[in-house]
Write an enzyme that holds these catalytic residues in place. Structure first.
Site, PDB file in Angstrom:
ATOM      1  N   TYR A 478      11.166 -19.455   6.997  1.00 14.33           N
ATOM      2  CA  TYR A 478      11.437 -18.112   6.466  1.00 14.33           C
ATOM      3  C   TYR A 478      12.304 -18.210   5.215  1.00 14.33           C
ATOM      4  O   TYR A 478      11.845 -18.018   4.121  1.00 14.33           O
ATOM      5  CB  TYR A 478      12.071 -17.213   7.530  1.00 14.33           C
ATOM      6  CG  TYR A 478      12.135 -15.775   7.076  1.00 14.33           C
ATOM      7  CD1 TYR A 478      11.004 -14.979   7.136  1.00 14.33           C
ATOM      8  CD2 TYR A 478      13.311 -15.224   6.567  1.00 14.33           C
ATOM      9  CE1 TYR A 478      11.039 -13.660   6.704  1.00 14.33           C
ATOM     10  CE2 TYR A 478      13.363 -13.914   6.129  1.00 14.33           C
ATOM     11  CZ  TYR A 478      12.227 -13.127   6.192  1.00 14.33           C
ATOM     12  OH  TYR A 478      12.270 -11.825   5.744  1.00 14.33           O
ATOM     13  N   SER A 558       5.857 -12.653   5.610  1.00 20.92           N
ATOM     14  CA  SER A 558       6.689 -11.790   4.785  1.00 20.92           C
ATOM     15  C   SER A 558       7.391 -12.639   3.712  1.00 20.92           C
ATOM     16  O   SER A 558       6.720 -13.261   2.891  1.00 20.92           O
ATOM     17  CB  SER A 558       7.691 -11.033   5.671  1.00 20.92           C
ATOM     18  OG  SER A 558       8.244  -9.948   4.990  1.00 20.92           O
ATOM     19  N   ASP A 642      -0.006  -2.214   5.991  1.00 23.49           N
ATOM     20  CA  ASP A 642       1.323  -2.788   5.753  1.00 23.49           C
ATOM     21  C   ASP A 642       1.961  -2.058   4.577  1.00 23.49           C
ATOM     22  O   ASP A 642       1.582  -2.247   3.429  1.00 23.49           O
ATOM     23  CB  ASP A 642       1.206  -4.288   5.446  1.00 23.49           C
ATOM     24  CG  ASP A 642       2.566  -4.983   5.434  1.00 23.49           C
ATOM     25  OD1 ASP A 642       3.594  -4.273   5.362  1.00 23.49           O
ATOM     26  OD2 ASP A 642       2.603  -6.220   5.490  1.00 23.49           O
TER      27      ASP A 642
END
Length: 714
Positions: A478, A558, A642
């Site tokens: 991430y 993301s 989204d």
């Protein structure tokens, strides 16, 4: 667009292979033609072409046709993978066990969430003492296809009224429904157009909630920039709701909460995902002013509780790893704050229950929990069931028994009860899952990144795995927004490891594992540190023969999708498969969509300066794909609803990749319909997604069979 439909009809076809190497690319693809336009933007004198700008229009027929054409090619390809159905069947079988959440008390009832196994959404149950549980809310009845999910839920203090939010199709836009919690009768008209909001009760009179004005144009992609806090009085029209904060102050994120004693309204306001202002208002006096606790956006501060005229605050002001301080409401200036629990060398995440403070410290990404009283006196160190992640340890002032969860990468999550006075802890619920944790191992290593920084990584796999460089491996990361990746169990990852796969998670910079300094080391002009840390993790796995470039996949969602996009374009030789999910791929325009401008603390924007523009363009995945390069086999995943990281990011990245990819590695995009950024995705859709993701990954690593253990085709 006729070309798209024509090529889609042609679809995909199989070609014969004469040797084992060519078998890895048995399926040959014809991609839909994606038109290019002449859109050009001038950034500080540099003209940047944006050939696929038209894909940003999520309301156009052209974009809808493109999505349909891409999905046709992608799903035809995925359906050809010989063991996809085997993966799906195993995912369904492993998923099909009863899952129960930690119980919590509201009024006379105890509530808990439960999923019988393969239900698309968790059901909320309740019961009184010694009575059989009854269904309170069943989100599976909200829509036929299971795509309407239950979001936030908030009970009034006496438990007699409940407000709950629902999301339709995965969107961040919510509707709020107010219901009599005793009779389960709806009390009034539904509140609409609510976004990024909690719900805080003022007695039984009404709720505080947050939202933006509905944007002009597409509600899924248009910019939302000014958040406001509203007060809704029950049985009045939403159009009459009073703006409490944000009408004159432009803040991108505003939230309201009420202290447990209902004495104060607490308001947090920020312009980005990092740093906030904090205010409070005396609710006992309708005419009381809103007073600041701390102004400016350099630090993060929140209220833990209020007691005897003092606010307990959690802050990283003068404490990058956070501390707990006491602030007298009569003089809340930070100069007068008094430490209750000082900062330590480890990052603090506290909670409260029954007049105690529970400090959950992150020690090399692993939980360590201590119990204190409100004066900061240590009561005890809490012994956890093992090495992993503990969550919970929260409750109301009169909750003498509270609950916490514990899991790690190879241990399914169990729930434990904890008696706050005696410190006695015992197992409350253990899942009956068809997974043998003892057959797997998980250990932490530390490796060195490009600039010499030591990075921790947890590697999990089946016991007896031979480190011969041929193990299929997923490297997941991430690296942003102060978010920490701590060990937790995943059904999907369990299936991956059952099939001989290795799962590795490095705690790279940009995250919050070592506090504010660790986060700040991976933002703006230091963002390359994040990619370097991830690349170094891959190199460590290869050097130590956990895997090799032929058997390595990188995955992230993301901001993690950006991580994958940047890594695969900088080092396409390093991995065989890339799996970017809902990624931020256009770094020059991310801030022009929905609430994207709020990410500027981490990224900076292309409008800030020439230097910042050039830095962003230098790693922006959409802008760094080159002609003539053989990129890894890539499966981009996104959702058409989204509205956090709009799908145009993924659309443009896939179009660029398809137009410039050299070699036979596929460049596909899988676009889930009626789905958003991830939260609330129905179980049925999740199982389909991971059957596709794992199938794509293993097939492109050369695997042809999938019994209980993956076999390599010789």
């Amino acid at each position: 667009m006729k070309n798209i439909l024509l090529l889609t009809l042609i679809g995909i076809f199989l070609i014969s292979c004469k040797n084992s190497e060519s078998e890895k690319n048995e399926i040959k693809l014809n991609y839909p033609t994606t038109k290019q336009v002449d859109t050009v933007t001038d950034y500080f004198g540099t003209k940047v072409k944006d050939a696929y700008r038209w894909l940003e229009d999520d309301m156009s027929t052209e974009t809808a046709e493109w999505v349909k054409a891409q999905n046709t090619v992608t799903f035809n390809y995925l359906a050809t993978i010989p063991f996809r159905e085997d993966l799906k069947n195993r995912l369904e079988k492993l998923w099909n066990y009863e899952k129960i959440g930690s119980p919590f008390k509201e009024g006379e009832y105890t509530y808990f969430y439960k999923n019988n196994g393969l239900q698309n959404q968790y059901v909320l149950y309740r019961h009184k003492e010694n009575e059989e549980p009854e269904v309170f809310l069943d989100p599976n009845t909200f829509s036929e296809d299971g795509t309407t999910s239950l979001g936030e839920i908030s009970f009034s203090k006496d438990g007699s009224i409940v407000a709950y939010a629902i999301s339709e199709g995965g969107s961040d836009w919510r509707k709020i429904i107010v219901m009599d919690a005793i009779s389960k009768e709806i009390k009034e008209d539904t509140l609409i157009d609510v976004k990024f909001s909690g719900m805080a009760w003022k007695g039984n009179e009404g709720i505080f909630y947050s939202s933006y004005e509905k944007p002009k144009g597409s509600e899924l992609s248009a910019k939302t920039d000014q958040h406001r806090l509203f007060y809704h009085k029950l049985e009045t029209k939403q159009t009459d709701d009073k703006i409490i904060f944000g009408e004159n102050e432009k803040r991108r994120y505003v939230g309201g909460s009420v202290t447990e004693d209902e004495k104060y309204l607490i308001i947090s306001a920020s312009i980005s995902t990092n740093g906030n202002e904090l205010y409070f208002k005396d609710l006992s006096n309708p005419n009381s002013p809103i007073k600041p606790i701390i102004l400016g956006f350099d630090y993060d501060t929140s209220v833990l509780d209020h007691k005897d005229g003092k606010l307990l605050l959690v802050t990283n002001l003068d404490a990058p790893n956070k501390r707990i301080v006491s602030a007298n409401v009569a003089n809340v200036d930070s100069k007068n704050w008094v430490d209750v629990i000082p900062e330590t060398n480890n990052v603090l995440s506290p909670s409260k229950a029954n007049g105690f403070i529970f400090t959950n410290y992150m020690v090399d990404a692993v939980s360590q929990v201590k119990q204190y009283d409100y004066n900061g006196t240590l009561i005890r160190d809490i012994e956890l069931p093992g090495v992993g992640s503990a969550g919970g340890f929260s409750g109301k002032k009169d909750d003498e028994v509270i609950y916490y969860s514990f899991s790690n990468y190879i241990t399914p999550g169990s729930i434990y009860s904890f008696k706050t006075v005696s410190g006695e802890s015992e197992l409350y619920k253990k899942p009956a899952i068809d997974f043998e944790s003892n057959d797997f191992e998980s250990h932490q290593v530390f490796y060195t990144s490009k600039d010499g920084t030591k990075i921790p990584m947890i590697i999990s796999y089946k016991k007896g795995t031979v480190l011969n460089g041929k193990n299929p491996t997923i490297l997941y990361g991430y690296g942003g927004f102060n978010i920490s990746l701590t060990p937790s169990f995943s059904i999907t990852n369990a299936v991956w490891m059952e099939q001989g796969g290795i799962y590795a998670v490095p705690n790279i910079r940009g995250g919050g594992e070592y506090g504010k300094a660790w986060h700040d080391a991976g933002i703006k002009m230091k963002k390359q540190n994040v990619f370097d840390d991830f690349i170094a993790a891959a190199e460590y796995l290869i050097e130590n023969k956990y895997t090799s470039s032929d058997y390595l996949a990188i995955r992230g969602g993301s901001n993690g999708g950006l991580l994958v996009g940047a890594t695969m374009t900088q080092r396409p030789d390093l991995m065989k498969v890339a799996l970017p999910a809902v990624g931020v791929m256009d770094m020059l325009r991310y801030h022009t969509f929905t609430a994207g401008a709020g990410w500027a603390y981490d990224y900076g924007t292309s409008e800030d300066s020439k230097e910042m523009f050039e830095y962003l363009k230098g790693y922006s995945p959409v802008h760094t794909i080159k002609e003539g390069v053989e990129y890894p086999a890539t499966l981009v995943t996104t959702g058409d609803h989204d509205d956090r990281v709009v799908p145009a990011h993924s659309f443009k990245f896939a179009a660029e990749l398809q137009s410039k990819q050299t070699g036979n590695n596929p460049a596909l995009i899988r676009i889930e319909t009626n789905a958003g950024h991830g939260a609330g995705t129905p179980v049925s859709k999740t199982i389909e997604q991971y059957a596709d993701i794992f199938g794509f990954t293993l097939y492109n690593m050369g695997y042809k069979e999938l019994p209980n253990k993956v076999k390599i085709k010789e």
